[in-house]
Design a protein around this motif. Structure first.
Motif, PDB file in Angstrom:
ATOM      1  N   GLN A 440      -9.118 -16.187 -13.176  1.00  0.00           N
ATOM      2  CA  GLN A 440      -7.905 -15.785 -12.979  1.00  0.00           C
ATOM      3  C   GLN A 440      -7.414 -14.506 -13.678  1.00  0.00           C
ATOM      4  O   GLN A 440      -6.426 -13.748 -13.144  1.00  0.00           O
ATOM      5  CB  GLN A 440      -6.812 -16.703 -13.832  1.00  0.00           C
ATOM      6  CG  GLN A 440      -7.033 -18.313 -13.497  1.00  0.00           C
ATOM      7  CD  GLN A 440      -6.166 -18.748 -14.404  1.00  0.00           C
ATOM      8  OE1 GLN A 440      -5.652 -18.541 -15.582  1.00  0.00           O
ATOM      9  NE2 GLN A 440      -5.710 -20.280 -14.171  1.00  0.00           N
ATOM     10  N   THR A 441      -8.583 -13.557 -13.816  1.00  0.00           N
ATOM     11  CA  THR A 441      -8.282 -12.341 -14.115  1.00  0.00           C
ATOM     12  C   THR A 441      -8.495 -11.395 -13.131  1.00  0.00           C
ATOM     13  O   THR A 441      -9.463 -11.553 -12.137  1.00  0.00           O
ATOM     14  CB  THR A 441      -9.385 -11.768 -15.474  1.00  0.00           C
ATOM     15  OG1 THR A 441      -9.133 -12.617 -16.566  1.00  0.00           O
ATOM     16  CG2 THR A 441      -9.085 -10.667 -15.781  1.00  0.00           C
ATOM     17  N   SER A 442      -7.540 -10.367 -12.895  1.00  0.00           N
ATOM     18  CA  SER A 442      -7.663  -9.744 -11.668  1.00  0.00           C
ATOM     19  C   SER A 442      -8.574  -8.089 -12.038  1.00  0.00           C
ATOM     20  O   SER A 442      -8.948  -8.045 -13.176  1.00  0.00           O
ATOM     21  CB  SER A 442      -6.181  -8.932 -11.534  1.00  0.00           C
ATOM     22  OG  SER A 442      -5.790  -8.125 -12.655  1.00  0.00           O
ATOM     23  N   HIS A 443      -8.945  -7.628 -10.869  1.00  0.00           N
ATOM     24  CA  HIS A 443      -9.594  -6.433 -11.020  1.00  0.00           C
ATOM     25  C   HIS A 443      -9.154  -5.175 -11.798  1.00  0.00           C
ATOM     26  O   HIS A 443      -9.585  -4.841 -12.793  1.00  0.00           O
ATOM     27  CB  HIS A 443      -9.999  -5.850  -9.545  1.00  0.00           C
ATOM     28  CG  HIS A 443     -10.868  -4.456  -9.909  1.00  0.00           C
ATOM     29  ND1 HIS A 443     -10.344  -3.285  -9.722  1.00  0.00           N
ATOM     30  CD2 HIS A 443     -12.059  -4.364  -9.609  1.00  0.00           C
ATOM     31  CE1 HIS A 443     -11.379  -2.537  -9.740  1.00  0.00           C
ATOM     32  NE2 HIS A 443     -12.415  -3.083  -9.653  1.00  0.00           N
ATOM     33  N   SER A 444      -7.771  -5.240 -11.798  1.00  0.00           N
ATOM     34  CA  SER A 444      -7.301  -4.101 -12.635  1.00  0.00           C
ATOM     35  C   SER A 444      -7.185  -4.351 -13.987  1.00  0.00           C
ATOM     36  O   SER A 444      -7.402  -3.728 -15.111  1.00  0.00           O
ATOM     37  CB  SER A 444      -5.719  -4.022 -12.127  1.00  0.00           C
ATOM     38  OG  SER A 444      -4.970  -5.123 -12.115  1.00  0.00           O
ATOM     39  N   GLU A 445      -6.992  -5.814 -14.463  1.00  0.00           N
ATOM     40  CA  GLU A 445      -7.018  -6.301 -15.641  1.00  0.00           C
ATOM     41  C   GLU A 445      -8.428  -6.141 -16.519  1.00  0.00           C
ATOM     42  O   GLU A 445      -8.722  -5.593 -17.606  1.00  0.00           O
ATOM     43  CB  GLU A 445      -6.426  -7.714 -15.832  1.00  0.00           C
ATOM     44  CG  GLU A 445      -5.165  -7.957 -15.531  1.00  0.00           C
ATOM     45  CD  GLU A 445      -4.757  -9.314 -15.203  1.00  0.00           C
ATOM     46  OE1 GLU A 445      -3.440  -9.742 -15.209  1.00  0.00           O
ATOM     47  OE2 GLU A 445      -5.782 -10.313 -15.340  1.00  0.00           O
TER      48      GLU A 445
END
Length: 532
Positions: A440-445
């Motif tokens: 669920q973690t995005s690239h930006s995160e």
């Protein structure tokens, strides 16, 4: 010995919100999240597949083109068995030893080195000779390793107490009592290295199945590494950190959860001798163990079918029917084989076999830790004081394992840009929860967390980073918790079915290292060779 650092995954929205907001305020970093092909793989879990009308005959079908599957195929070919195919879901073979490349260098997406091999592993040494990793043997019979592949100096460093020190064992700023604990710890590990059981076998050996079954060593598999250290009065914060770093690095498991036997095996199983290297040296390449993958498959290219998702494996009429989904053509196809090797994790094998009892057994006893691996393309960065930039760069008390410099083995001295491979085993929570958070973690995160971590040692890392690509391994390796190594589970799961369906994977070895995958493949192939 290994890698370096990272920031803890947030477990709740209250913690995640500030990070998300901070990401929104910064300029997006170029890069992407790439395979493994988890979404396609989940088709096996979430959808039912029908039967195919036509089936192609094969002597052997191998499912999985990781180290075990490639090793099995190589061994079959060496024994003149040529009618086989290797199926794999991914676009490229290699499993968690796969690699990538850009204009600067190649770089690993997973395993990135091998320790010096033990001298009794004849098949393994033969393979390394084929790959020119071993260039010959001296008059005493000791292997001579290719100097280009032995890790160049400086090999490793640790950022601790405000500066970089040489080596990963903490020593900068420690008291005499704390240093004494390390001295005593390594003396004890060296004793374990020399110990043999009543059965005459080494207490700690590679592969693990060749280790002694002497009860005094088996007992170590019944407690955790932390409990063993407590009993031995190893109590300083520094030695606890170091041992925890090592168990997370090799097993993706904290020292409070790992079997003491497995934890000690990390230190006591390496006994290789060489003409030009010592047992604690490592062999590495720009692409990490992707180099070894290339040599394992060099004669197998026509045998490997990528983008092929196996959907079922059934024993019928003294043969094995293997159905698979061709991802490119989106069609279901089939093989009818004399033998099948399942060179895949046990939780996948149980689904393919539609064996509910096996599924329950695996779910209750085998826990697969997720990892995040990132490759950063960076310009020259500002350095803290102390030991200069090394191959392996670790930050004390970081939740990551730090980073390795993929360009370290290059011969040119001047490097305007580098590829840094950053490793984070997600041990902050139970594997299933950590896996869900990771997906669920995005690239930006992810990028924000990586850069915040590396900023501790490279203050200008945000400015100097040009690109960040990220790989999430949802089921990177099985955790060798107490009871895993010397219990009955591994033996039970490794048993062939009807002498037709065989198993080969590091999870039934209990320890995810290259040698285990290599010998798992040979073992499964040998069962077939003896019957054909």
């Amino acid at each position: 010995m290994k890698r370096g650092d990272f920031i803890r995954l947030s477990a709740g929205l209250a913690i995640m919100a500030p990070l998300i907001n901070s990401c929104a305020e910064k300029k997006p970093m170029p890069g992407k999240i790439i395979g493994a092909s988890s979404k396609t793989g989940h088709l096996l879990r979430d959808h039912a597949f029908g039967e195919t009308q036509d089936s192609e005959p094969k002597q052997v079908v191998i499912i999985g083109a990781g180290i075990s599957g490639l090793s099995a195929g190589r061994h079959l070919l060496k024994n003149n068995i040529t009618d086989f195919v290797i199926l794999d879901l991914e676009e490229h073979s290699g499993g968690n030893s796969s690699s990538g490349a850009n204009r600067i260098s190649q770089y690993p997406w997973g395993a990135h080195y091998i320790p010096l091999p033990n001298n009794n592993l004849t098949e393994y040494l033969s393979f390394l000779s084929e790959a020119n990793v071993i260039t010959g043997y001296d008059q005493a019979g000791l292997p001579v390793y290719n100097e280009y592949f032995l890790c160049q100096d400086p090999e490793e460093r640790l950022y601790i107490n405000g500066k970089w020190q040489d080596g990963l064992v903490p020593k900068s700023g420690l008291t005499d009592a704390e240093l004494s604990e390390f001295h005593n710890f390594f003396l004890l590990m060296n004793e374990f290295k020399e110990m043999k059981g009543k059965d005459g076998k080494d207490a700690f050996s590679i592969p693990v199945n060749t280790s002694s079954k002497d009860e005094r060593f088996v007992e170590l598999d019944k407690i955790t590494m932390n409990e063993w250290m407590r009993r031995q009065d190893f109590s300083s914060a520094y030695i606890k950190w170091y041992v925890n770093y090592c168990t997370r690095d090799d097993f993706g498991t904290t020292s409070e959860n790992i079997s003491a036997w497995a934890g000690i095996h990390y230190f006591a199983s390496r006994k290789g001798k060489s003409n030009n290297a010592s047992y604690n040296d490592v062999l590495t390449w720009e692409q990490g163990n992707g180099f070894l993958v290339q040599h394992l498959q060099k004669d197998l290219h026509q045998k490997i079918k990528t983008k092929s998702l196996a959907t079922s494996v059934k024993y019928k009429n003294d043969s094995v029917q293997i159905n698979y989904f061709d991802v490119q053509t989106k069609t279901l196809k089939s093989y009818t084989a004399q033998h099948c090797i399942l060179a895949i994790p046990q939780f996948v094998a149980a689904r393919l076999l539609e064996d509910q009892q096996r599924q329950v057994l695996v779910k209750e006893n085998m826990h697969y830790v997720p990892w995040m691996v990132a490759n950063l393309t960076v310009q020259q960065t500002e350095e803290r004081n102390g030991q200069p930039a090394s191959w392996d760069n670790v930050i004390y008390e970081s939740e990551s394992l730090g980073y390795v410099d993929a360009t370290h083995q290059q011969l040119q001295q001047r490097k305007d840009k580098r590829n840094l491979t950053y490793y984070l085993p997600l041990t902050h929570a139970e594997p299933e929860i950590a896996r869900k958070h990771a997906y669920q973690t995005s690239h930006s995160e992810w990028t924000e967390k990586i850069l915040a971590d590396l900023q501790k040692v490279h203050p200008d890392i945000r400015k100097q980073t040009e690109n960040v690509d990220i790989m999430v391994w949802g089921h990177a390796m099985v955790q060798p918790k107490p009871g895993m190594i010397h219990g009955n589970l591994r033996t039970k799961l490794a048993e062939s079915i009807h002498q037709k369906i065989h198993f080969a994977h590091t999870d039934i070895a209990g320890i995810s290292i290259f040698e285990e995958g290599f010998y798992q493949g040979i073992g499964a192939a040998e069962k077939i060779i003896k019957t054909i």
